[in-house]
Design a protein around this motif. Sequence first.
Motif, PDB file in Angstrom:
ATOM      1  N   GLY A 110     -12.936 -45.785 -62.391  1.00 29.63           N
ATOM      2  CA  GLY A 110     -12.574 -46.937 -63.115  1.00 29.63           C
ATOM      3  C   GLY A 110     -13.751 -48.188 -62.952  1.00 29.63           C
ATOM      4  N   ASN A 111     -14.846 -48.184 -61.590  1.00 25.34           N
ATOM      5  CA  ASN A 111     -15.502 -48.634 -61.039  1.00 25.34           C
ATOM      6  C   ASN A 111     -16.601 -48.633 -61.783  1.00 25.34           C
ATOM      7  OD1 ASN A 111     -13.911 -49.638 -58.623  1.00 25.34           O
ATOM      8  ND2 ASN A 111     -14.122 -48.068 -57.753  1.00 25.34           N
ATOM      9  N   VAL A 112     -16.896 -50.048 -62.010  1.00 23.73           N
ATOM     10  CA  VAL A 112     -18.278 -49.385 -62.785  1.00 23.73           C
ATOM     11  C   VAL A 112     -19.614 -49.114 -62.178  1.00 23.73           C
ATOM     12  CG1 VAL A 112     -19.561 -51.417 -64.992  1.00 23.73           C
ATOM     13  CG2 VAL A 112     -17.408 -51.116 -64.799  1.00 23.73           C
ATOM     14  N   LEU A 113     -20.257 -47.995 -62.636  1.00 26.35           N
ATOM     15  CA  LEU A 113     -21.601 -48.206 -61.336  1.00 26.35           C
ATOM     16  C   LEU A 113     -22.358 -48.678 -62.663  1.00 26.35           C
ATOM     17  CD1 LEU A 113     -20.629 -44.343 -61.464  1.00 26.35           C
ATOM     18  CD2 LEU A 113     -20.217 -46.662 -59.618  1.00 26.35           C
ATOM     19  N   ALA A 114     -22.601 -48.539 -63.451  1.00 28.15           N
ATOM     20  CA  ALA A 114     -24.112 -49.437 -64.428  1.00 28.15           C
ATOM     21  C   ALA A 114     -23.733 -49.386 -66.310  1.00 28.15           C
ATOM     22  CB  ALA A 114     -24.820 -48.355 -64.483  1.00 28.15           C
ATOM     23  N   ASP A 115     -24.232 -50.452 -66.456  1.00 29.60           N
ATOM     24  CA  ASP A 115     -23.850 -50.750 -67.983  1.00 29.60           C
ATOM     25  C   ASP A 115     -24.952 -51.391 -68.161  1.00 29.60           C
ATOM     26  OD1 ASP A 115     -22.957 -51.853 -70.232  1.00 29.60           O
ATOM     27  OD2 ASP A 115     -22.308 -54.377 -69.530  1.00 29.60           O
ATOM     28  N   LEU A 116     -25.370 -49.415 -69.238  1.00 29.26           N
ATOM     29  CA  LEU A 116     -26.744 -49.752 -69.787  1.00 29.26           C
ATOM     30  C   LEU A 116     -26.528 -49.907 -71.280  1.00 29.26           C
ATOM     31  CD1 LEU A 116     -26.840 -45.330 -69.063  1.00 29.26           C
ATOM     32  CD2 LEU A 116     -27.132 -47.735 -67.602  1.00 29.26           C
ATOM     33  N   VAL A 117     -27.800 -51.102 -71.375  1.00 26.23           N
ATOM     34  CA  VAL A 117     -27.747 -52.204 -72.369  1.00 26.23           C
ATOM     35  C   VAL A 117     -29.530 -52.548 -72.479  1.00 26.23           C
ATOM     36  CG1 VAL A 117     -27.663 -54.456 -73.445  1.00 26.23           C
ATOM     37  CG2 VAL A 117     -26.369 -53.414 -72.201  1.00 26.23           C
ATOM     38  N   GLY A 118     -29.632 -51.921 -73.971  1.00 22.18           N
ATOM     39  CA  GLY A 118     -31.136 -52.113 -73.739  1.00 22.18           C
ATOM     40  C   GLY A 118     -32.436 -51.017 -73.895  1.00 22.18           C
ATOM     41  N   GLN A 119     -33.035 -50.557 -74.414  1.00 19.17           N
ATOM     42  CA  GLN A 119     -33.844 -49.722 -74.764  1.00 19.17           C
ATOM     43  C   GLN A 119     -34.518 -48.852 -74.174  1.00 19.17           C
ATOM     44  OE1 GLN A 119     -34.186 -47.264 -77.518  1.00 19.17           O
ATOM     45  NE2 GLN A 119     -35.598 -46.447 -76.632  1.00 19.17           N
ATOM     46  N   GLY A 120     -34.496 -47.813 -73.442  1.00 14.58           N
ATOM     47  CA  GLY A 120     -34.845 -47.763 -71.887  1.00 14.58           C
ATOM     48  C   GLY A 120     -34.211 -47.314 -70.698  1.00 14.58           C
ATOM     49  N   THR A 121     -33.364 -48.472 -70.766  1.00 18.55           N
ATOM     50  CA  THR A 121     -32.706 -48.863 -69.586  1.00 18.55           C
ATOM     51  C   THR A 121     -32.861 -47.576 -68.431  1.00 18.55           C
ATOM     52  OG1 THR A 121     -32.244 -51.096 -70.306  1.00 18.55           O
ATOM     53  CG2 THR A 121     -30.137 -50.059 -68.381  1.00 18.55           C
ATOM     54  N   THR A 122     -32.527 -47.610 -67.566  1.00 17.76           N
ATOM     55  CA  THR A 122     -32.157 -45.957 -66.944  1.00 17.76           C
ATOM     56  C   THR A 122     -31.407 -45.972 -65.663  1.00 17.76           C
ATOM     57  OG1 THR A 122     -33.908 -46.514 -65.505  1.00 17.76           O
ATOM     58  CG2 THR A 122     -34.314 -45.090 -67.042  1.00 17.76           C
ATOM     59  N   PHE A 123     -30.406 -44.757 -65.002  1.00 15.17           N
ATOM     60  CA  PHE A 123     -29.704 -45.495 -64.363  1.00 15.17           C
ATOM     61  C   PHE A 123     -29.151 -43.270 -63.512  1.00 15.17           C
ATOM     62  CE2 PHE A 123     -25.107 -43.948 -62.955  1.00 15.17           C
ATOM     63  CZ  PHE A 123     -25.222 -44.669 -61.930  1.00 15.17           C
ATOM     64  N   VAL A 124     -29.159 -43.613 -62.155  1.00 16.38           N
ATOM     65  CA  VAL A 124     -29.785 -42.510 -61.421  1.00 16.38           C
ATOM     66  C   VAL A 124     -28.259 -42.226 -61.368  1.00 16.38           C
ATOM     67  CG1 VAL A 124     -31.037 -40.990 -59.572  1.00 16.38           C
ATOM     68  CG2 VAL A 124     -32.063 -42.774 -61.006  1.00 16.38           C
ATOM     69  N   ALA A 125     -28.116 -40.681 -61.691  1.00 17.95           N
ATOM     70  CA  ALA A 125     -26.347 -40.636 -61.874  1.00 17.95           C
ATOM     71  C   ALA A 125     -26.264 -39.843 -60.675  1.00 17.95           C
ATOM     72  CB  ALA A 125     -25.906 -40.199 -63.246  1.00 17.95           C
ATOM     73  N   GLY A 126     -27.601 -39.093 -60.385  1.00 17.16           N
ATOM     74  CA  GLY A 126     -27.129 -37.816 -59.370  1.00 17.16           C
ATOM     75  C   GLY A 126     -29.121 -37.712 -58.471  1.00 17.16           C
ATOM     76  N   GLN A 127     -28.627 -38.143 -57.239  1.00 15.74           N
ATOM     77  CA  GLN A 127     -29.933 -38.454 -56.262  1.00 15.74           C
ATOM     78  C   GLN A 127     -30.295 -36.633 -56.324  1.00 15.74           C
ATOM     79  OE1 GLN A 127     -31.866 -40.848 -56.037  1.00 15.74           O
ATOM     80  NE2 GLN A 127     -32.998 -39.734 -55.496  1.00 15.74           N
ATOM     81  N   GLY A 128     -31.092 -36.203 -56.371  1.00 18.28           N
ATOM     82  CA  GLY A 128     -31.480 -34.536 -55.890  1.00 18.28           C
ATOM     83  C   GLY A 128     -32.067 -34.925 -54.265  1.00 18.28           C
ATOM     84  N   GLY A 129     -32.014 -33.385 -53.546  1.00 20.16           N
ATOM     85  CA  GLY A 129     -31.731 -33.253 -52.389  1.00 20.16           C
ATOM     86  C   GLY A 129     -33.278 -33.136 -52.125  1.00 20.16           C
ATOM     87  N   ARG A 130     -33.234 -33.523 -50.779  1.00 20.61           N
ATOM     88  CA  ARG A 130     -34.773 -33.664 -50.422  1.00 20.61           C
ATOM     89  C   ARG A 130     -35.062 -31.940 -49.991  1.00 20.61           C
ATOM     90  NH1 ARG A 130     -35.063 -38.237 -45.461  1.00 20.61           N
ATOM     91  NH2 ARG A 130     -33.762 -40.201 -46.702  1.00 20.61           N
ATOM     92  N   GLY A 131     -36.538 -32.027 -49.905  1.00 20.63           N
ATOM     93  CA  GLY A 131     -37.136 -30.442 -49.322  1.00 20.63           C
ATOM     94  C   GLY A 131     -37.240 -30.951 -48.129  1.00 20.63           C
ATOM     95  N   GLY A 132     -36.830 -29.193 -47.223  1.00 24.05           N
ATOM     96  CA  GLY A 132     -36.988 -29.441 -45.663  1.00 24.05           C
ATOM     97  C   GLY A 132     -38.541 -29.147 -45.052  1.00 24.05           C
TER      98      GLY A 132
END
Length: 479
Positions: free
Chosen positions: A102-124
């Motif tokens: 229940g912890n707030v991670l992001a409050d998305l208000v306004g056109q175009g507002t972004t939030f990275v929900a999952g970060q891609g892994g680095r390449g080896g």
Amino acid sequence: MTTFVDRVELHVAAGNGGHGCASVHREKFKPLGGPDGGNGGRGGDVILVVDQSVTTLLEYHHSPHRKATNGQPGAGDNRSGKDGQDLVLTVPDGTVVLDQRGNVLADLVGQGTTFVAGQGGRGGLGNAALSSARRKAPGFALLGEPGEARDIVLELKTVADVALVGYPSAGKSSLISVLSAAKPKIADYPFTTLVPNLGVVTAGSTVYTVADVPGLIPGASQGRGLGLEFLRHVERCSVLVHVLDTATLESDRDPVSDLDVIEEELKQYGGLDDRPRIVVLNKIDIPDGQDLADMIRPDLEQRGYQVYEVSAVARTGLKELSYALAGIVAEARAARPKEEATRIVIRPKAVDDTGFTVTYDEAEEVYRVRGEKPERWVRQTDFNNDEAVGYLADRLNRLGVEDALMKAGARAGDGVAIGAEDNAVVFDWEPSMMAGAEMLGRRGEDHRLEAPRPAAQRRRDRDAERDDPQREFDEFNPF
């Protein structure tokens, strides 16, 4: 069929990073031209983006599992793998992102507002990038990191200036239909409105939005009726409008008691005490309704409410109400801090990857190493390759992990775990293992690891026994 969803649980998984390539350049008259393994590509991110044309979370209700593409592995001839494609998920304006607790991670208000929900892994890294003056031809490459995977909750809180609240069949849908161009469902039975409706109202030079919240009943803040499900939609409003039915057919109800019940539910829900209130006495086109409105109006004004008598059917008193709401909305907008123009500022993510901690876990009887760098290095190591394991030991030694283990009281043969409790790599510590690329043997092997790895020794013993000529002679001459 469900057409409106304002709360969903979404399972997102970013793309995994591609593995690096271990390759040696070969061509005619030059069989060993040096390492030329390319790097793996980065995994794609999962990104939430606000799109004001989207009004519901229905799409994610039907398909809650979303995954970005993986990065491609590297190849020989110094060819790097292709990066994974980011997965962009559009959400309505006013979407709140929460974790499972229940912890707030992001409050998305306004056109175009972004939030990275999952970060891609680095390449080896490939062996070409790992080569150095001391390690000229690495026989290994680093693995790609797994992408971030987690479960999040999306909650939609309607972005409106005015919220109409009241009992079922109080006339909220009829009121919003005549104030704006919205066309909600209207009928003479309770809970006709099952989803919030939005309408845009123009009063002079002020344009504002009105939200019709489904009917509230006693106990709505605890989940009765539809209240708890839709009370979140009034949190962003600037003014609350109590729509009271002055022509109710229920003998045990009256407008004043309805107002008290709704106010109590709003108080129990919390966070709305600072919003100005307006009381609308609806259905005055009915004779009994007008008489009741005249009777209770002095009491409501004595409580400090602004009271307006209207009829959505006869369209009486609507102009005064719309301009009064426009004035309150304009004052609320003027009181807000001015928003500065958005500037694109690129700041690298602050990561303290130079530090680590060493603690003793009495329950597991291991020394646990936690830190950004050690954990990342472990994820990138191919433990089927002796040279890669030796390279990991060199890196940990240079970082100071071995010295920290000695200070913590670790001895030879003690268990050491690197990583989180549920996904750690555990090994027996050998402090005599010294760093140094010059100690390496053939590509892909590291003789420093021969003693602690009996499986590798057994494999070498079997190979030696298979190549023993005396053994072949004994097999063909049993006498």
